[in-house]
Scaffold this active site. Structure first.
Site, PDB file in Angstrom:
ATOM      1  N   ARG A   1      -5.108   3.722   5.175  1.00  0.00           N
ATOM      2  CA  ARG A   1      -3.735   3.290   4.877  1.00  0.00           C
ATOM      3  C   ARG A   1      -3.620   1.863   5.380  1.00  0.00           C
ATOM      4  O   ARG A   1      -3.667   1.626   6.596  1.00  0.00           O
ATOM      5  CB  ARG A   1      -2.726   4.218   5.563  1.00  0.00           C
ATOM      6  CG  ARG A   1      -1.312   3.679   5.511  1.00  0.00           C
ATOM      7  CD  ARG A   1      -0.273   4.700   5.935  1.00  0.00           C
ATOM      8  NE  ARG A   1      -0.058   5.694   4.888  1.00  0.00           N
ATOM      9  CZ  ARG A   1       0.963   6.525   4.865  1.00  0.00           C
ATOM     10  NH1 ARG A   1       1.875   6.498   5.819  1.00  0.00           N
ATOM     11  NH2 ARG A   1       1.085   7.403   3.888  1.00  0.00           N
TER      12      ARG A   1
ATOM     13  N   HIS B   1      -0.090   4.652  -4.091  1.00  0.00           N
ATOM     14  CA  HIS B   1      -0.205   5.837  -3.226  1.00  0.00           C
ATOM     15  C   HIS B   1      -0.761   7.008  -4.055  1.00  0.00           C
ATOM     16  O   HIS B   1      -0.059   7.980  -4.337  1.00  0.00           O
ATOM     17  CB  HIS B   1       1.170   6.179  -2.645  1.00  0.00           C
ATOM     18  CG  HIS B   1       1.133   7.055  -1.435  1.00  0.00           C
ATOM     19  ND1 HIS B   1      -0.040   7.515  -0.862  1.00  0.00           N
ATOM     20  CD2 HIS B   1       2.141   7.583  -0.680  1.00  0.00           C
ATOM     21  CE1 HIS B   1       0.256   8.264   0.196  1.00  0.00           C
ATOM     22  NE2 HIS B   1       1.560   8.323   0.329  1.00  0.00           N
TER      23      HIS B   1
ATOM     24  N   GLN C   1      -0.492  10.737  -2.951  1.00  0.00           N
ATOM     25  CA  GLN C   1       0.842  11.279  -3.175  1.00  0.00           C
ATOM     26  C   GLN C   1       0.975  11.736  -4.631  1.00  0.00           C
ATOM     27  O   GLN C   1       1.490  12.828  -4.906  1.00  0.00           O
ATOM     28  CB  GLN C   1       1.894  10.199  -2.855  1.00  0.00           C
ATOM     29  CG  GLN C   1       3.318  10.673  -2.994  1.00  0.00           C
ATOM     30  CD  GLN C   1       3.677  11.740  -1.994  1.00  0.00           C
ATOM     31  OE1 GLN C   1       3.480  11.574  -0.804  1.00  0.00           O
ATOM     32  NE2 GLN C   1       4.189  12.874  -2.467  1.00  0.00           N
TER      33      GLN C   1
ATOM     34  N   ASP D   1      12.365   7.548  -3.763  1.00  0.00           N
ATOM     35  CA  ASP D   1      11.697   7.189  -2.503  1.00  0.00           C
ATOM     36  C   ASP D   1      12.586   6.167  -1.802  1.00  0.00           C
ATOM     37  O   ASP D   1      13.557   5.660  -2.392  1.00  0.00           O
ATOM     38  CB  ASP D   1      10.301   6.609  -2.814  1.00  0.00           C
ATOM     39  CG  ASP D   1       9.505   6.252  -1.559  1.00  0.00           C
ATOM     40  OD1 ASP D   1       9.823   6.782  -0.473  1.00  0.00           O
ATOM     41  OD2 ASP D   1       8.568   5.425  -1.659  1.00  0.00           O
TER      42      ASP D   1
ATOM     43  N   ARG E   1       0.250  18.042  -0.573  1.00  0.00           N
ATOM     44  CA  ARG E   1      -0.647  16.968  -0.125  1.00  0.00           C
ATOM     45  C   ARG E   1      -1.926  17.591   0.425  1.00  0.00           C
ATOM     46  O   ARG E   1      -3.029  17.113   0.157  1.00  0.00           O
ATOM     47  CB  ARG E   1       0.024  16.120   0.973  1.00  0.00           C
ATOM     48  CG  ARG E   1       1.237  15.332   0.539  1.00  0.00           C
ATOM     49  CD  ARG E   1       0.872  14.186  -0.376  1.00  0.00           C
ATOM     50  NE  ARG E   1      -0.101  13.290   0.201  1.00  0.00           N
ATOM     51  CZ  ARG E   1       0.179  12.264   1.021  1.00  0.00           C
ATOM     52  NH1 ARG E   1       1.434  11.997   1.326  1.00  0.00           N
ATOM     53  NH2 ARG E   1      -0.777  11.492   1.500  1.00  0.00           N
TER      54      ARG E   1
HETATM   55  N1   CP Z   1       4.467  10.740   1.845  1.00  0.00           N
HETATM   56  C1   CP Z   1       3.722  10.197   2.819  1.00  0.00           C
HETATM   57  O1   CP Z   1       2.692   9.564   2.570  1.00  0.00           O
HETATM   58  O2   CP Z   1       4.167  10.464   4.072  1.00  0.00           O
HETATM   59  P1   CP Z   1       3.601   9.853   5.446  1.00  0.00           P
HETATM   60  O3   CP Z   1       3.992   8.405   5.489  1.00  0.00           O
HETATM   61  O4   CP Z   1       4.249  10.671   6.504  1.00  0.00           O
HETATM   62  O5   CP Z   1       2.111  10.000   5.446  1.00  0.00           O
HETATM   63  N1  NVA Z   2       7.284   3.657  -0.169  1.00  0.00           N
HETATM   64  C1  NVA Z   2       7.109   4.215   1.146  1.00  0.00           C
HETATM   65  C2  NVA Z   2       6.265   5.447   1.069  1.00  0.00           C
HETATM   66  C3  NVA Z   2       5.981   6.117   2.369  1.00  0.00           C
HETATM   67  C4  NVA Z   2       5.112   7.325   2.214  1.00  0.00           C
HETATM   68  C5  NVA Z   2       6.485   3.182   2.055  1.00  0.00           C
HETATM   69  O1  NVA Z   2       5.565   2.477   1.627  1.00  0.00           O
HETATM   70  O2  NVA Z   2       6.936   3.048   3.201  1.00  0.00           O
END
Ligand code: CP
Ligand code: NVA
Length: 302
Positions: A104, A131, A134, A222, A289
């Site tokens: 990440r 992502h 997801q 989101d 997930r």
């Molecule tokens: N949806 C998601 O990726 O959640 P986290 O940021 O908690 O990993």
């Molecule tokens: N769009 C959000 C998703 C988190 C899982 C972010 O990037 O913070």
């Protein structure tokens, strides 16, 4: 043999997506029935995190344990990366120890550098642009809930962010008709729209959330301010007015299920009553997930 990576969801062909979703369903059943499915016995996943996480971290780590393997958490500030060791050296070093790396990171280019220098699969656990893990879980959830993808329509309401972009591409791969509604200036990237077109996807874009959700099967949102955009929060709160998924909006989509990748900011992009309502399938999404990523890892590593 070339090493396969998952940097975005269209690294998978439609038939590969189908294979992974079927495997995810199999793992979900196996776990529910307490059946052994230790397909990654003795294998290790490295997990680099430059941003916080609840779902991604715990589902990957737990998933590796359930598959008989192991996961190592590598917070960016706990490894030499945080002190300036180049990503390309990190990638080559980790490749000598672990069987796959989930990362990440902020810039999408950084996951591409990891993939370029890694000799083991790199899995994108979220970048500023994408992502895909997801999206895998989202598609698994929609398939379970709608009984397949045939004739399914979905609406995105809010920011054209990383989650929206991968979902748009994933919807095209799966054959879901998608309408993306964002305020002006927060659209999904033109380059993503081109990739959707290349896949023959049916994507409509609008700045009107009511038009987007009208009679749709799924409404997805989101946060308005993603990780790394905290300085823009006040401006975004103004610019996203009218884009909250709440009872008023959902009235226009009487049969729709409501999705959110989480974490949610209740009272901003979604109202508390909608996320707590029978329409909400957000925790099925979160659970999926785990199953989807186990399937992905075992597919990448077989
Ligand atoms: N949806 C998601 O990726 O959640 P986290 O940021 O908690 O990993
Ligand atoms: N769009 C959000 C998703 C988190 C899982 C972010 O990037 O913070």
């Amino acid at each position: 043999m070339t090493t396969r990576h998952l940097l975005d969801i269209d690294d998978l062909a439609p038939s590969e997506l189908e294979t992974i979703l079927e495997r995810a369903e199999r793992y979900k059943r196996a776990q529910q029935q307490g059946e052994d499915h230790e397909d990654l016995s003795g294998q290790t996943l490295g997990m680099i995190f430059q941003k916080p996480s609840t779902r991604t971290r715990v589902s990957f780590e737990t998933g590796m344990t359930q598959l008989g393997g192991h996961a190592v958490f590598l917070g960016a500030d706990d490894i030499q990366l945080g002190r300036g060791e180049p990503l390309k050296d990190t990638a080559r070093t980790l490749s000598r120890y672990v069987d796959a790396v989930m990362a990440r990171v902020f810039k999408h280019e950084n996951i591409e550098v990891l993939a370029e220098y890694s000799s083991v699969p790199i899995v994108n656990g979220l970048t500023d642009d994408a992502h895909p893990c997801q999206t895998l879980a989202d598609l698994l959830t929609i398939r379970e809930q709608q009984g397949g993808f045939e004739g399914v329509s979905a609406a995105w309401v809010g920011d054209g962010n990383n989650v929206a972009q991968s979902f748009a591409i994933g919807a095209a791969l799966a054959g879901i008709d998608l309408t993306v509604s964002t305020p002006e200036g927060y659209e999904i990237d033109e380059e993503v729209i081109n990739r959707v077109d290349d896949l023959g996807g049916n994507l409509t874009t609008t700045t009107d959330p009511v038009e987007a959700v009208a009679d749709t099967d799924v409404v997805y949102t989101d946060v308005w301010t993603s990780m790394g955009q905290e300085d823009e929060r006040d401006v975004r709160m103004d610019n996203f007015e009218g884009f909250q998924v709440n009872n008023d909006l959902i009235e226009h989509a009487p049969g729709a299920s409501v999705m959110h990748c989480l974490p949610a900011h209740r009272g901003e992009e979604i109202s508390d009553d909608i996320i707590e309502s029978d329409r909400s399938i957000v925790f099925d999404q979160a659970e999926n997930r785990l199953h989807a990523q186990k399937a992905l890892l075992s597919w990448l590593l077989e």
